[in-house]
Every structure is written in C-alpha cells, then in structure tokens.
Design an enzyme around this catalytic site. Structure first.
Site, PDB file in Angstrom:
ATOM      1  N   ASN A  27     -39.712 -15.799  48.693  1.00 29.12           N
ATOM      2  CA  ASN A  27     -40.229 -14.951  49.838  1.00 29.12           C
ATOM      3  C   ASN A  27     -39.566 -13.496  50.015  1.00 29.12           C
ATOM      4  OD1 ASN A  27     -38.767 -16.533  51.295  1.00 29.12           O
ATOM      5  ND2 ASN A  27     -40.568 -16.762  52.266  1.00 29.12           N
ATOM      6  N   GLU A  79     -33.937 -25.307  56.184  1.00 28.52           N
ATOM      7  CA  GLU A  79     -34.984 -24.022  56.622  1.00 28.52           C
ATOM      8  C   GLU A  79     -36.525 -23.833  55.853  1.00 28.52           C
ATOM      9  OE1 GLU A  79     -35.138 -21.997  59.109  1.00 28.52           O
ATOM     10  OE2 GLU A  79     -33.760 -21.485  59.804  1.00 28.52           O
ATOM     11  N   CYS A 137     -42.703 -17.993  55.997  1.00 32.71           N
ATOM     12  CA  CYS A 137     -43.583 -19.490  55.723  1.00 32.71           C
ATOM     13  C   CYS A 137     -43.186 -19.884  57.658  1.00 32.71           C
ATOM     14  CB  CYS A 137     -40.823 -20.423  56.547  1.00 32.71           C
ATOM     15  SG  CYS A 137     -40.252 -19.196  57.089  1.00 32.71           S
ATOM     16  N   GLU A 156     -30.627 -20.763  62.380  1.00 32.64           N
ATOM     17  CA  GLU A 156     -30.093 -19.481  61.321  1.00 32.64           C
ATOM     18  C   GLU A 156     -30.067 -18.267  62.815  1.00 32.64           C
ATOM     19  OE1 GLU A 156     -32.513 -19.139  57.429  1.00 32.64           O
ATOM     20  OE2 GLU A 156     -30.289 -19.258  56.838  1.00 32.64           O
TER      21      GLU A 156
HETATM   22  P1  NAD Z   1     -38.716 -24.897  47.022  1.00 30.97           P
HETATM   23  O1  NAD Z   1     -38.423 -25.795  47.443  1.00 30.97           O
HETATM   24  O2  NAD Z   1     -39.917 -24.903  45.705  1.00 30.97           O
HETATM   25  O3  NAD Z   1     -37.545 -23.391  46.363  1.00 30.97           O
HETATM   26  C1  NAD Z   1     -36.316 -23.660  46.870  1.00 30.97           C
HETATM   27  C2  NAD Z   1     -35.286 -23.065  46.807  1.00 30.97           C
HETATM   28  O4  NAD Z   1     -34.515 -24.561  46.702  1.00 30.97           O
HETATM   29  C3  NAD Z   1     -34.963 -22.926  45.132  1.00 30.97           C
HETATM   30  O5  NAD Z   1     -33.599 -22.098  44.754  1.00 30.97           O
HETATM   31  C4  NAD Z   1     -34.740 -23.732  44.207  1.00 30.97           C
HETATM   32  O6  NAD Z   1     -34.809 -23.812  42.917  1.00 30.97           O
HETATM   33  C5  NAD Z   1     -34.406 -24.945  45.096  1.00 30.97           C
HETATM   34  N1  NAD Z   1     -34.249 -26.409  44.629  1.00 30.97           N
HETATM   35  C6  NAD Z   1     -35.667 -27.271  44.171  1.00 30.97           C
HETATM   36  N2  NAD Z   1     -35.634 -28.004  43.862  1.00 30.97           N
HETATM   37  C7  NAD Z   1     -34.131 -28.788  44.559  1.00 30.97           C
HETATM   38  C8  NAD Z   1     -33.032 -29.574  44.032  1.00 30.97           C
HETATM   39  N3  NAD Z   1     -33.551 -31.187  43.844  1.00 30.97           N
HETATM   40  N4  NAD Z   1     -31.783 -29.422  44.421  1.00 30.97           N
HETATM   41  C9  NAD Z   1     -31.167 -27.737  45.236  1.00 30.97           C
HETATM   42  N5  NAD Z   1     -31.678 -26.924  45.189  1.00 30.97           N
HETATM   43  C10 NAD Z   1     -33.637 -27.153  45.032  1.00 30.97           C
HETATM   44  O7  NAD Z   1     -39.276 -23.077  47.629  1.00 30.97           O
HETATM   45  P2  NAD Z   1     -40.058 -22.139  47.549  1.00 30.97           P
HETATM   46  O8  NAD Z   1     -41.414 -22.041  46.621  1.00 30.97           O
HETATM   47  O9  NAD Z   1     -38.698 -20.983  46.415  1.00 30.97           O
HETATM   48  O10 NAD Z   1     -40.263 -21.735  48.970  1.00 30.97           O
HETATM   49  C11 NAD Z   1     -41.250 -21.714  49.227  1.00 30.97           C
HETATM   50  C12 NAD Z   1     -40.847 -21.872  50.156  1.00 30.97           C
HETATM   51  O11 NAD Z   1     -39.539 -22.563  51.105  1.00 30.97           O
HETATM   52  C13 NAD Z   1     -42.331 -22.858  51.554  1.00 30.97           C
HETATM   53  O12 NAD Z   1     -42.338 -24.203  51.620  1.00 30.97           O
HETATM   54  C14 NAD Z   1     -41.723 -21.439  52.617  1.00 30.97           C
HETATM   55  O13 NAD Z   1     -42.277 -22.555  53.196  1.00 30.97           O
HETATM   56  C15 NAD Z   1     -40.072 -22.545  52.211  1.00 30.97           C
HETATM   57  N6  NAD Z   1     -39.298 -21.729  53.589  1.00 30.97           N
HETATM   58  C16 NAD Z   1     -38.988 -21.751  54.931  1.00 30.97           C
HETATM   59  C17 NAD Z   1     -38.038 -20.570  55.192  1.00 30.97           C
HETATM   60  C18 NAD Z   1     -37.704 -20.858  57.073  1.00 30.97           C
HETATM   61  O14 NAD Z   1     -36.652 -20.145  56.769  1.00 30.97           O
HETATM   62  N7  NAD Z   1     -38.397 -21.404  57.629  1.00 30.97           N
HETATM   63  C19 NAD Z   1     -38.220 -18.983  54.208  1.00 30.97           C
HETATM   64  C20 NAD Z   1     -38.873 -18.337  53.597  1.00 30.97           C
HETATM   65  C21 NAD Z   1     -39.510 -19.689  52.817  1.00 30.97           C
END
Ligand code: NAD
Length: 485
Positions: free
Chosen positions: A154, A251, A285, A459
């Site tokens: 995002n 996060e 998020c 962060e």
């Molecule tokens: P996701 O969990 O599908 O992927 C996040 C990242 O992790 C991607 O780069 C992905 O390739 C990687 N990944 C996936 N499996 C992995 C593994 N086994 N080992 C290492 N890396 C792996 O999340 P998304 O769909 O890209 O993003 C949306 C989510 O992110 C939502 O749940 C949102 O709330 C969260 N988010 C949190 C914050 C925060 O600061 N708290 C900010 C933005 C988004």
C-alpha cells in the site's frame, strides 16, 4: 514502446541495477486500467546471494563512518526526493493506483521526512557513562548489522524509507524486498541514496514473492527482519526469524476502533471516519474500520457521512481532481467485494456504495454499513478496502470493552469534546497509534506500531532507533583484579 514505469532492471545491488531474467516474471499492472505497464523478475538464489553478501560487506565500513557523515547522506537523499516529488508520485500512482492527489502529499514526501528525521538523529546516537567509584561502565549504541526489510503493497516508497532510514542512520545495511504487487518505487529510493552519496551496497532492493522473503529471513548472515504485512505472514516470518534468534519488527494488520461520543463535533467526526476508512481506497493498516457511534447522534452522523461520501471523485488517478482510486489488484477487489456480500447477507444496513464501480480498473464504491453487530464478519476481519462498519453503543464502559474485543491492536481513535473522557478512553484502549479528535495522522516524529496480533516493535520516532541498534556495555577497572586463586 517501453512504458515509462518500466525500471531499468528488477534489482538494485551494490550501487547498480542488476537483472536476472531466469527469475519468475512478475507483471506490474496499473490498477486504474488493468494494463500491464512493466515486468520485473523474482530474485534467483544467485541474486539473493549477491544482495546479502554485498550488504554484509558494505555494512562494516558504513558503521565506521561518523553519525554526522551518515546523517548528511540521508538528509541529502531527503532533499533529492522532495525535488523529484512529482515524478516519484506519478510512479507511486502507477505502482499502487492511488490517486495523484494523495501520492503528491503522502508518499515521497513522507519518505523524505523519514530520511531527514533519521539523518538528523544519526549524530546523536551516543551511550552513557556510569560511574562506579574508581571504576566505570560506558555504553555504546551499536548497529545490529545486516537488516532485511519486507514491504506491503500500500505504501511502497514510504515503507522502504520507514525501514531504510532508521536502519542506515544506526549504521546497518539493508536488503529490502518490496511487495511483488508494487515492486517499482523502492528501486527509486535505492537510486536516490546512491546519488546522495551512500556507499554501494548499504541499501539494496531485490524482487520476489514470499519465497524470496523466506530466503532472506532464514539466512544466517541476517541480524534483523522488519516486516510490514498481514498477521498470517507476520506469524510465519516471526517464527523463521526466531529460529535464527534475529531481532524483529512486525508491522501487521488491524481492525481498529473509532469511537464517536454524542458530544462530538459531527463534521469533524465524519471527516475522521472518512480519513480512517477511505484514504488510499481503504488500503491502510491503521484504518478505524469499526466506527462506534453513540446512539443519540447515530442517524445525524450517518446522514452527514452519506452526503460527504457522495462527494468522492472516482476516476483517473493521474487527474489531480480524483480523490478516490481503485483497489491495488483484481484479486484484492474480489476479496473486498466478497466482504461486502457478507455484510449484506449477515444483515448489515447498506448506507451507501456496495458495488464495483462502472469503470475500467479495479474500482469499488466507498461503502458504509450501519447496524453492524460485533459478531458480523465485516466487524471482525481486516478487509483492507473501502468498507466502513458503523456500530451503535450506549455507554463508555460498554464501548471500551467491545473495542478491545479483537485479536488486533494497531490504532484507536476517539471523538468527544470531553477531554477527561478522551484521555480516559484512550488510556483503556489496547493499541499503539491513537488519536483524539483526529484519525490516521502518521508524522515521523510519533511512534507507530501495534500491540497484540498487530505487531512487535515500533517504527518512526526515537523508538525506531531502539529497534535498529543494540547497546554494548563496557566495564572499565582502574585497580588490580581480585581473584579467588
Ligand atoms: P502480505 O502479508 O501478503 O505480504 C507482505 C510481504 O511479505 C510481501 O512483500 C510478501 O511477498 C512477503 N511475504 C509473504 N510471505 C512471506 C514469507 N513466508 N516470508 C517472508 N516474506 C513473505 O501483506 P500485503 O497483502 O502485501 O499487505 C497488506 C497487509 O499489510 C494488511 O494486513 C495490512 O494491514 C498490512 N500492513 C501493515 C502496516 C503496518 O505498518 N502495521 C502497513 C501497511 C500494511
């Protein structure tokens, strides 16, 4: 002709673009049209190896530079980002589909804020002197070493900077893996850092899906993993990092409460609910997706909310008049439409929206449900789309208990004119990033993060320094050593 968003190559390692087309091709789709605008290739094991070995080596000399020197480079990078804000914002819009109206003020600019802020702190990372009679202890704040950053889709520029800037300020190096959905922007951050004078290899970008992330997290040379992503991914990455006793920052997702008492200024509360649900088409998020409204003002609140939501301008994200963009992918759009159907099936009252918009690309109308109850799916699960659930409440005690009744704990907000109540309620809510008479502000000066399943570590702010450095304690004896034999 090559699309302007197509990067020179997929990865950025040791100060330059690197390609390896043997990796799985990853199409980059512009969410506003569904058109493929670029292709990158997932990192092969050879690329992962190149990035990790380069970053491991580069970190040693980087940590030996003074904080002032490191800080100067980060601050120069911040200036370059601000000068190029327009181009970087256009790229962010191609990468994510978010409207230019937002990306011009929220992405490269917040990335630059992080580079500037942590650049400013770099020279002040000192230890303490602890006198012990004639002897003393001194402490030093040292880098962790090689850090891995893994991003969600995002905020691709912001996430790269929120992780990269504090990591580099503390003398670490980083290998950053952007989300496979938005792989373009982090490459520009890497390019700009080099241009600002960062030594080759201190900030590297490799592309790929979870498999590449997994290879980075499990490598024994890696000292710290900072992930932004969903709770299920966070659980996997946390376990993998624990196996190697690595430091982590997680996060993760949320389902945050926004509580509106009946003495609140209605227009400000509606503004807070809009910012907390519809910015970036709801793909944030920290969104306050459970909007608890006290019964006395419920219908007035809903009427004003529907009226103002009707003013959203859906359309071409590159048109600065557009205030509401598409979902990042077709898949995310379908997930969100599925939740909207669940909301209807489970008996929530649709106030506005509720459909895919009649346009190319992956647009969903900003959607508000009222009469939502705590057990409904739309009130329990993170949707990550423009779906607001409005729930009724009567008393403070009741709403606090219901707000906390979730596995998540990222953010929370309260709107009221009664300041004693505002502080009391916020004090009782289980979350880190909280707001009083506001929602979703994220200045770099303020700690950001989650409690419970929403995360570990913080962060931004001075807190981030603690998560990218460690303290060494040195005992200094002035006299003779006494020993038993
Ligand atoms: P996701 O969990 O599908 O992927 C996040 C990242 O992790 C991607 O780069 C992905 O390739 C990687 N990944 C996936 N499996 C992995 C593994 N086994 N080992 C290492 N890396 C792996 O999340 P998304 O769909 O890209 O993003 C949306 C989510 O992110 C939502 O749940 C949102 O709330 C969260 N988010 C949190 C914050 C925060 O600061 N708290 C900010 C933005 C988004």
């Amino acid at each position: 002709m090559t699309h302007p968003a197509q990067p020179k190559a997929s990865h950025f390692i040791n100060g330059e673009y690197v390609e390896d087309t043997a990796g799985t091709p990853i199409p980059v789709i512009y969410a506003a049209t569904g058109e493929q605008i670029a292709t990158v290739y997932a990192a092969t094991p050879a690329i992962v190896e190149q990035a990790l070995s380069t970053a491991k080596e580069a970190q040693k000399a980087w940590a030996k530079m003074t904080g002032t020197e490191r800080g100067r480079i980060l601050r120069r990078a911040a200036d370059i980002m601000r000068e190029r804000n327009h181009d970087l914002s256009v790229l962010e819009t191609y990468d994510t589909g978010k409207p230019l109206q937002e990306t011009l003020v929220a992405d490269a600019t917040s990335g630059a804020d992080a580079l500037e802020y942590f650049g400013g702190l770099a020279a002040s990372l000192t230890g303490e002197h602890i006198p012990l009679g004639e002897d003393w202890v001194y402490t030093k704040r040292e880098a962790l070493g090689l850090c891995v950053g893994i991003g969600a889709w995002n905020y691709p520029t912001q996430i790269a900077c929120w992780k990269g800037a504090p990591a580099l300020a503390c003398g670490n190096s980083m290998v950053f893996k952007p989300s496979e959905t938005t792989p373009l922007c982090a490459l520009k951050v890497a390019e700009i850092l080099i241009e600002a004078g960062a030594p080759a290899g201190v900030f590297n970008v490799v592309q790929g899906m979870g498999e590449v992330g997994g290879a980075l997290v499990t490598d024994p040379r890696v000292d710290k993993v900072s992930l932004t992503g969903s709770v299920p991914t966070g659980k996997k990455v946390y376990v993998a990092a624990a196996e190697g006793m690595k430091h982590v920052t997680m996060e993760l997702g949320g389902k945050s409460p926004l509580i509106i008492f009946d003495d609140a200024d209605i227009d400000n509360a509606v503004g807070g609910a809009i910012n907390g649900n519809f910015y970036s088409s709801g793909q944030v998020c920290s969104n306050g997706t459970r909007v608890f409204v006290q019964k006395g003002i419920k219908e007035k609140f809903l009427a004003r909310l529907a009226e103002r939501t009707g003013n959203a301008i859906l359309g071409d994200p590159m048109d600065e008049a557009t205030s509401f963009g598409p979902m990042v992918t077709e898949n995310q759009m379908n997930i969100v439409l599925g939740y909207i159907e669940k909301g209807k099936e489970e008996g929530a009252r649709l106030i506005c929206g509720g459909n895919r918009a009649d346009k190319d690309g992956y647009f969903i109308e900003p959607t508000v449900f009222a009469d939502v109850t705590d057990d409904m799916t739309i009130a329990r699960e993170e949707i990550f789309g423009p779906v607001m659930s409005v729930l009724d409440f009567e008393t403070e005690e009741e709403v606090v208990a219901r707000a906390n009744d979730t596995e998540f704990g990222l953010s929370a907000g309260v709107f009221t004119k009664d300041f004693t109540r505002a502080h009391r309620v916020i004090g009782n809510l289980e979350a880190c990033s909280c707001f009083i008479n506001s929602y979703n502000d994220a200045p770099v000066e303020a700690p950001f993060g989650g409690v419970k399943a929403s995360g570990v570590g913080r962060e931004n702010s001075k807190e981030a320094i603690k998560h990218f450095s460690q303290v060494k304690s040195v005992y200094v004896r002035m006299g003779d050593v006494e020993a038993a034999f």
